[in-house]
Design an enzyme around this catalytic site. Structure first.
Site, PDB file in Angstrom:
ATOM      1  N   THR A  92      34.669   7.614  61.673  1.00  0.00           N
ATOM      2  CA  THR A  92      34.396   8.753  62.548  1.00  0.00           C
ATOM      3  C   THR A  92      33.377   8.345  63.611  1.00  0.00           C
ATOM      4  OG1 THR A  92      32.712   9.577  60.998  1.00  0.00           O
ATOM      5  CG2 THR A  92      34.914  10.529  60.816  1.00  0.00           C
ATOM      6  N   GLY A  93      33.222   7.022  63.805  1.00  0.00           N
ATOM      7  CA  GLY A  93      32.257   6.518  64.774  1.00  0.00           C
ATOM      8  C   GLY A  93      32.917   6.237  66.108  1.00  0.00           C
ATOM      9  N   ARG A  94      33.391   5.028  66.295  1.00  0.00           N
ATOM     10  CA  ARG A  94      34.117   4.641  67.496  1.00  0.00           C
ATOM     11  C   ARG A  94      35.269   3.734  67.076  1.00  0.00           C
ATOM     12  NH1 ARG A  94      31.903   8.271  69.411  1.00  0.00           N
ATOM     13  NH2 ARG A  94      30.688   8.446  71.355  1.00  0.00           N
ATOM     14  N   ASP A 104      39.263   9.218  62.621  1.00  0.00           N
ATOM     15  CA  ASP A 104      39.097  10.253  63.639  1.00  0.00           C
ATOM     16  C   ASP A 104      38.975   9.623  65.024  1.00  0.00           C
ATOM     17  OD1 ASP A 104      38.685  13.055  64.402  1.00  0.00           O
ATOM     18  OD2 ASP A 104      36.650  12.419  64.923  1.00  0.00           O
ATOM     19  N   GLU A 139      42.614   5.045  72.099  1.00  0.00           N
ATOM     20  CA  GLU A 139      42.840   6.492  72.030  1.00  0.00           C
ATOM     21  C   GLU A 139      42.820   7.148  73.413  1.00  0.00           C
ATOM     22  OE1 GLU A 139      38.658   8.697  71.295  1.00  0.00           O
ATOM     23  OE2 GLU A 139      39.257   7.399  69.633  1.00  0.00           O
ATOM     24  N   HIS A 186      39.711  12.537  67.346  1.00  0.00           N
ATOM     25  CA  HIS A 186      38.300  12.474  67.766  1.00  0.00           C
ATOM     26  C   HIS A 186      37.698  13.874  67.809  1.00  0.00           C
ATOM     27  CE1 HIS A 186      35.361   9.751  70.221  1.00  0.00           C
ATOM     28  NE2 HIS A 186      34.708  10.630  69.464  1.00  0.00           N
ATOM     29  N   TYR A 234      33.107  15.874  65.752  1.00  0.00           N
ATOM     30  CA  TYR A 234      31.902  16.460  66.337  1.00  0.00           C
ATOM     31  C   TYR A 234      32.110  17.913  66.758  1.00  0.00           C
ATOM     32  CZ  TYR A 234      34.071  16.503  70.946  1.00  0.00           C
ATOM     33  OH  TYR A 234      34.903  16.785  71.993  1.00  0.00           O
TER      34      TYR A 234
END
Length: 346
Positions: free
Chosen positions: A253-255, A279, A284, A316, A319
């Site tokens: 879920t970072g990059r 994610d 992307e 993504h 957040y």
């Protein structure tokens, strides 16, 4: 990123201006690029109460629309689009001196180049709980085979088959990157009673830190929360993926580029890994956040991953909560106000 006292003071000042309070006469102009409708509504609500006059556009910043920033020293940009160096140069020529990116990561901006043309770049802090909650949700979904169960239930196949799951308390979780989000993930995991290992180039809390190789070899689930930079690109490469336990799960879920996607696909297809929840994904851009129902997907890796029953892919969105979005908008305004007031925080 912890706020300095000036920033906290500005935050308290902004919160004290309730919707019923009279608006402050705008003294600062900010151009907000790549602004979605939900963000725009918050900017329009909060900006007048902070004494800010916003210029809002849904379009990402580019050489073609830098004139929207003319007369404003501060701009706010989204995280979805790479900001090119020619765009940074033209922004500097129309008087922009500060960019606040509505994200924690900077990887879509060449910060060194921006500084060379006189533009300071700063990120925003938002609730780490948004990503931390989502990460733990993905762990639970992987551990309980949720993807396979839901797909079968959608076609009215309600047999248990191989749906037996694992309990988190029986697993070892390896957290790579223990900043605000990684620490929030670790805090939540302690409530499940599982063993939690941490790895960070700069350990920041009292977690059980181990070398990266050891974490990979011991963990049943590995989750990535480190910033993306030249040193962490493909942090989980083919060699390190080979070090993972047979049947281990990987969560990102970072990059996207923290993970070598080609190597991950190979390990999943061979059955060496038990599953993955992503994610974020390499390549992307131009796919996530777009309606692709009537378009062909050109990302071979994405198509390969989505065909696998033990892989979860989401666009993504970790957040994306009410609380985090409000934090992001508010702190974008505070960043710019602090810059104008000479109170940048580190």
């Amino acid at each position: 990123m912890p706020y300095s006292e000036p920033a906290r003071t500005a935050a308290r000042r902004a919160r004290s201006l309730t919707p019923s309070s009279p608006s402050v006469v705008p003294t600062t102009g900010i151009t907000i690029y790549g602004c979605g409708r939900d963000e725009a509504a918050l900017f329009r609500e909060m900006a007048p109460r902070c004494g800010v006059l916003p210029t809002i556009t849904e379009a990402a910043v580019s050489e073609a629309n830098v004139d929207l920033a003319r007369g404003n020293r501060c701009v706010s940009v989204d995280h979805k689009t790479q900001i090119t160096n020619p765009t940074l140069l033209v922004l500097s020529r129309v008087g922009v001196a500060y960019i606040s990116t509505r994200s924690i990561g900077y990887n879509h901006v060449d910060v060194a180049y921006a500084e060379s043309v006189g533009i300071s770049v700063e990120n925003v802090a938002y609730s780490p709980d948004s990503v931390a909650d989502y990460t733990v949700m993905l762990m639970l979904m992987l551990a309980r085979n949720a993807q396979s169960i839901i797909r079968r239930a959608d076609v009215h196949d309600y047999r248990l088959n191989d749906a037996r799951g694992k309990e988190l308390r029986d697993l070892t979780i390896g957290v790579i990157g223990t900043g605000r989000i990684g620490a929030a993930v670790m805090h939540r995991l302690r409530g499940f009673g599982c063993q939690v290992l941490g790895y960070d180039s700069r350990p920041q809390n009292s977690a059980d830190y181990v070398p990266l190789d050891e974490l990979l070899q011991l963990s049943d689930i590995v989750t990535l929360h480190t910033p993306l930079n030249a040193g962490t690109h493909h942090l989980l490469n083919r060699h390190r993926i080979a070090q993972l336990k047979h049947g281990a799960f990987v969560i990102n879920t970072g990059r996207g580029p923290l993970l070598d996607t080609e190597a991950l696909v190979s390990a999943l297809e061979s059955g060496r890994l038990g599953g993955a929840a992503l994610d974020v994904l390499e390549g992307e851009e131009g796919i996530f956040y777009a309606d692709c129902r009537n378009k062909s997907i050109e990302s071979t890796a994405l198509l390969q991953l989505q065909r696998l029953p033990n892989v979860l892919v989401t666009p993504h969105t970790a957040y994306y909560t009410d609380h985090a979005l409000s934090d992001t908008v508010e702190n974008s305004l505070i960043n710019c106000l602090n810059f104008e007031g000479g109170k940048q925080h580190g």
